[in-house]
Design a protein around this motif. Structure first.
Motif, PDB file in Angstrom:
ATOM      1  N   GLU A   1       0.752  -1.097  -0.246  1.00 51.18           N
ATOM      2  CA  GLU A   1       0.090  -0.137   0.046  1.00 51.18           C
ATOM      3  C   GLU A   1       1.084   1.401   0.155  1.00 51.18           C
ATOM      4  N   ASP A   2       0.294   2.117  -0.785  1.00 54.27           N
ATOM      5  CA  ASP A   2       0.755   3.742  -0.788  1.00 54.27           C
ATOM      6  C   ASP A   2       0.862   4.218  -0.027  1.00 54.27           C
ATOM      7  N   PRO A   3       1.981   4.324   1.210  1.00 53.64           N
ATOM      8  CA  PRO A   3       1.836   5.491   2.082  1.00 53.64           C
ATOM      9  C   PRO A   3       1.728   7.185   2.274  1.00 53.64           C
TER      10      PRO A   3
END
Length: 52
Positions: A18-20
């Protein structure tokens, strides 16, 4: 980038991450940055400065 990368590819291994970052900060795809960082390390980069 393709929405369904090949599971045997480098992109496929990291596709589950997941892209934070927030939407506003997403100038580049996360997977593109990961692949560039891996390539730089394989070429001898020893920090973030050679990546810039």
């Amino acid at each position: 980038m393709r929405s369904n990368p090949d599971p045997g590819s480098l992109a496929g291994h990291f596709a589950v991450l997941e892209d934070p970052r927030g939407e506003i900060q997403c100038r580049h795809n996360l997977i593109d940055m990961i692949v560039i960082a891996i390539a730089a390390v394989l070429c001898g980069a020893d920090g973030s400065l050679p990546l810039s």
